[in-house]
Design an enzyme around this catalytic site. Structure first.
Site, PDB file in Angstrom:
ATOM      1  N   TYR A  80      -7.919   1.691   6.004  1.00 23.05           N
ATOM      2  CA  TYR A  80      -7.309   0.977   7.125  1.00 23.05           C
ATOM      3  C   TYR A  80      -6.074   1.673   7.695  1.00 23.05           C
ATOM      4  O   TYR A  80      -5.671   1.401   8.820  1.00 23.05           O
ATOM      5  CB  TYR A  80      -6.988  -0.466   6.730  1.00 23.05           C
ATOM      6  CG  TYR A  80      -5.612  -0.698   6.147  1.00 23.05           C
ATOM      7  CD1 TYR A  80      -4.607  -1.285   6.904  1.00 23.05           C
ATOM      8  CD2 TYR A  80      -5.321  -0.334   4.843  1.00 23.05           C
ATOM      9  CE1 TYR A  80      -3.348  -1.500   6.372  1.00 23.05           C
ATOM     10  CE2 TYR A  80      -4.076  -0.552   4.308  1.00 23.05           C
ATOM     11  CZ  TYR A  80      -3.084  -1.127   5.078  1.00 23.05           C
ATOM     12  OH  TYR A  80      -1.851  -1.324   4.543  1.00 23.05           O
ATOM     13  N   THR A 128      11.742  -6.174  11.094  1.00 26.17           N
ATOM     14  CA  THR A 128      12.397  -5.413  12.159  1.00 26.17           C
ATOM     15  C   THR A 128      11.895  -3.965  12.126  1.00 26.17           C
ATOM     16  O   THR A 128      11.791  -3.360  11.056  1.00 26.17           O
ATOM     17  CB  THR A 128      13.939  -5.408  12.002  1.00 26.17           C
ATOM     18  OG1 THR A 128      14.226  -5.232  10.623  1.00 26.17           O
ATOM     19  CG2 THR A 128      14.579  -6.667  12.547  1.00 26.17           C
ATOM     20  N   SER A 131       0.843  -1.198   0.000  1.00 29.45           N
ATOM     21  CA  SER A 131       0.000   0.000   0.000  1.00 29.45           C
ATOM     22  C   SER A 131       0.878   1.247   0.000  1.00 29.45           C
ATOM     23  O   SER A 131       0.414   2.343  -0.220  1.00 29.45           O
ATOM     24  CB  SER A 131      -0.874   0.030   1.250  1.00 29.45           C
ATOM     25  OG  SER A 131      -0.064   0.135   2.404  1.00 29.45           O
ATOM     26  N   TYR A 134      -6.701 -10.862   0.596  1.00 29.83           N
ATOM     27  CA  TYR A 134      -5.979 -11.270  -0.610  1.00 29.83           C
ATOM     28  C   TYR A 134      -6.800 -12.250  -1.449  1.00 29.83           C
ATOM     29  O   TYR A 134      -6.400 -12.606  -2.553  1.00 29.83           O
ATOM     30  CB  TYR A 134      -4.695 -12.033  -0.236  1.00 29.83           C
ATOM     31  CG  TYR A 134      -3.562 -11.229   0.351  1.00 29.83           C
ATOM     32  CD1 TYR A 134      -3.763 -10.286   1.351  1.00 29.83           C
ATOM     33  CD2 TYR A 134      -2.252 -11.461  -0.079  1.00 29.83           C
ATOM     34  CE1 TYR A 134      -2.687  -9.590   1.885  1.00 29.83           C
ATOM     35  CE2 TYR A 134      -1.180 -10.770   0.458  1.00 29.83           C
ATOM     36  CZ  TYR A 134      -1.408  -9.838   1.451  1.00 29.83           C
ATOM     37  OH  TYR A 134      -0.350  -9.156   1.985  1.00 29.83           O
ATOM     38  N   ASP A 165       6.820 -10.917   8.997  1.00 27.11           N
ATOM     39  CA  ASP A 165       6.098 -11.683  10.029  1.00 27.11           C
ATOM     40  C   ASP A 165       5.376 -10.788  11.034  1.00 27.11           C
ATOM     41  O   ASP A 165       4.898 -11.247  12.055  1.00 27.11           O
ATOM     42  CB  ASP A 165       7.045 -12.669  10.734  1.00 27.11           C
ATOM     43  CG  ASP A 165       8.155 -11.954  11.491  1.00 27.11           C
ATOM     44  OD1 ASP A 165       8.174 -10.702  11.484  1.00 27.11           O
ATOM     45  OD2 ASP A 165       8.999 -12.649  12.083  1.00 27.11           O
ATOM     46  N   ASP A 186     -27.092  24.888  22.509  1.00 25.71           N
ATOM     47  CA  ASP A 186     -26.793  24.939  21.066  1.00 25.71           C
ATOM     48  C   ASP A 186     -27.629  26.036  20.411  1.00 25.71           C
ATOM     49  O   ASP A 186     -28.578  25.770  19.670  1.00 25.71           O
ATOM     50  CB  ASP A 186     -27.117  23.551  20.467  1.00 25.71           C
ATOM     51  CG  ASP A 186     -26.851  23.482  18.978  1.00 25.71           C
ATOM     52  OD1 ASP A 186     -26.049  24.281  18.465  1.00 25.71           O
ATOM     53  OD2 ASP A 186     -27.458  22.606  18.322  1.00 25.71           O
TER      54      ASP A 186
HETATM   55  C1  SPV Z   1     -25.339  19.435  14.976  1.00 26.95           C
HETATM   56  O1  SPV Z   1     -24.722  18.357  15.078  1.00 26.95           O
HETATM   57  O2  SPV Z   1     -25.065  20.401  15.667  1.00 26.95           O
HETATM   58  C2  SPV Z   1     -26.402  19.582  13.984  1.00 26.95           C
HETATM   59  C3  SPV Z   1     -27.147  18.414  13.546  1.00 26.95           C
HETATM   60  O3  SPV Z   1     -26.672  20.690  13.598  1.00 26.95           O
HETATM   61  S1  SPV Z   1     -28.593  18.368  14.479  1.00 26.95           S
HETATM   62  O4  SPV Z   1     -28.225  18.329  15.871  1.00 26.95           O
HETATM   63  O5  SPV Z   1     -29.337  17.190  14.066  1.00 26.95           O
HETATM   64  O6  SPV Z   1     -29.364  19.578  14.182  1.00 26.95           O
HETATM   65 MG    MG Z   2     -25.800  22.226  14.706  1.00 23.40          MG
END
Ligand code: SPV
Ligand code: MG
Length: 436
Positions: free
Chosen positions: A47, A126, A13, A79, A95, A208
């Site tokens: 990953y 190593t 990778s 694989y 290994d 919020d």
């Molecule tokens: C947040 O995560 O603050 C969002 C999504 O605005 S929600 O809470 O669903 O409004």
């Molecule tokens: Mg929000």
């Protein structure tokens, strides 16, 4: 074919080839004709970390190494598919996969080789500090603003659905960055992080309601960026005043954030999951479109996505209103549409996706399935959704656990009973490596 007519298979990778790789390649080539299975970008990102060099470039480098006959894609960490197709006599590996994360991949290799009489050859691995430093410098490169910012766009081109989890601090950022699940030969990691207004506010003990000022939000993002490499999508609430938004979006872009989602509400913003239980006002199409256009005009790169979030279903304004707004916002310059709902039943989200996709097949669609949480990412992908955001689960799981511990200590007047529910001290001391 080489003189002994044997064929050898190795999987890679890496985007930094060092002496350790070339010496094992040399040993493998001595056993027979060597085919390299190069893991595709999607697998590497799922990953380990996002590859600094893309698949085609990694193939070119590998093809130029002495001893390599052919390079083919390997599309899963498993694989099995390539081994059944190519039936190499030998598979070669260090290994270091005898224990740890890739143990089950190794066991499957042994099983598949048994089917046709192939053999696994392992050379001692190593740990080399210089090589580890190289890997660290790749991670540092991925964390640089210009490199990180464009990664969401790259992921959208690479994957059907980009899955995103909330982070609100350095430690939750590390969980988002590092958590990996191996399931049926496939690996899964989150692709990006959501800096949620709800979770950022909650972590600071605030409601919020767009109360945290942008400097505080930038501070949280910076804290997350300091210890991670994955792209960040910020929940920028309503975006605030247009006059302020044009400054803030440019700061976000300069910091290396990949996308901002702004919602079409105005006045005192309340969390959408309250729906119509509280008073919330939706912005007019004209005002919100003007905010989107001004935001787009302020941007300096083509990497940054400004995504419009439609609150019509949350505010019960109907499907037609949601769709009208979606097309208007795309016209105003939005690079994506987030459609939100607080119903458990995903029917209205599915209807929106179907009707939106009937007219617009390319603008990325974003969902936040907090309420309609039974829908899998594959089901969303079938309906044309490009980004799925798990917006608050780390917050909602972390704080109840802490509350329970606090209660347990208060109940027993000592910490013994709480101890079994806590991470051992030794683990917490080593959880964060000095070079993450
Ligand atoms: C947040 O995560 O603050 C969002 C999504 O605005 S929600 O809470 O669903 O409004
Ligand atoms: Mg929000």
């Amino acid at each position: 074919m080489t003189k002994n007519n044997k064929s050898v298979y190795m999987s890679f990778s890496t985007d930094v080839i060092h002496g350790g790789h070339t010496s094992i390649i040399q040993k493998a080539a001595e056993l027979g004709e060597l085919t390299i299975g190069m893991l595709t970008d999607e697998v590497v990102a799922s990953y380990r970390r996002f590859p600094v060099l893309k698949y085609d470039e990694r193939v070119k480098i590998m093809e130029s190494i002495k001893g390599v006959s052919k390079v083919v894609p390997q599309k899963t960490l498993s694989y099995a598919e390539n081994l059944r197709l190519l039936k190499p006599d030998y598979v070669v590996h260090g290994d270091n996969w005898v224990t740890g994360f890739q143990k089950s991949i190794r066991e499957e290799v042994i099983e598949v080789l048994k089917e046709y009489g192939g053999e696994l050859i392992e050379y001692p691995y190593t740990i080399n500090e210089e090589y580890q430093k190289l890997e660290l410098s790749q991670r540092e490169q991925l964390a640089m603003p210009d490199v990180r910012r464009g990664r969401l766009k790259q992921l959208l081109e690479m994957k059907q659905t980009v899955s995103v989890i909330e982070a609100h601090s350095g430690i939750t950022g590390l969980i988002a960055e590092k958590t990996t699940v191996l399931q049926d030969g496939k690996t899964y990691q989150f692709d990006a992080m959501w800096c949620s207004s709800l979770c950022d506010s909650t972590a600071k003990g605030k409601p919020d309601i767009e109360l945290l000022d942008m400097s505080t939000r930038f501070r949280t993002i910076d804290e997350i960026m300091d210890v991670t490499t994955k792209p960040i999508i910020i929940d920028a609430d309503t975006g605030g005043l247009i006059e302020h938004f044009v400054y803030n979006i440019r700061t976000l872009e300069r910091m290396g954030v990949s996308a901002a989602i702004i919602e079409d509400k105005t006045g005192l913003k309340k969390n959408s999951l309250f729906g119509t239980d509280v008073e919330q006002t939706q912005d007019s199409i004209e005002n919100f479109s003007a905010k989107l256009s001004a935001g787009k005009a302020a941007l300096k790169t083509n990497d940054f996505f400004l995504i419009a979030r439609i609150e019509s279903l949350i505010l019960e304004k109907g499907m037609e209103d949601a769709l009208t707004r979606a097309f208007a916002y795309v016209n105003a310059g939005a690079n994506g549409i987030m459609i939100h709902s607080r119903k458990k039943d995903p029917a209205e989200i599915f209807e929106f996706c179907e009707k939106f996709r009937a007219k617009d097949s390319s603008t990325p669609l974003v969902v936040v399935p907090t309420s309609f949480n039974t829908v899998t990412e594959d089901e969303f992908a079938k309906r044309g959704v490009n980004i799925v955001i798990y917006a608050n689960q780390l917050t909602r799981s972390g704080f109840p656990a802490m509350q329970k511990i606090a209660e347990t200590i208060l109940t027993h007047h000592r910490a013994k009973e709480a101890d079994d529910m806590c991470m051992p001290i030794k683990e917490i001391l080593t959880l964060i490596p000095e070079d993450y």
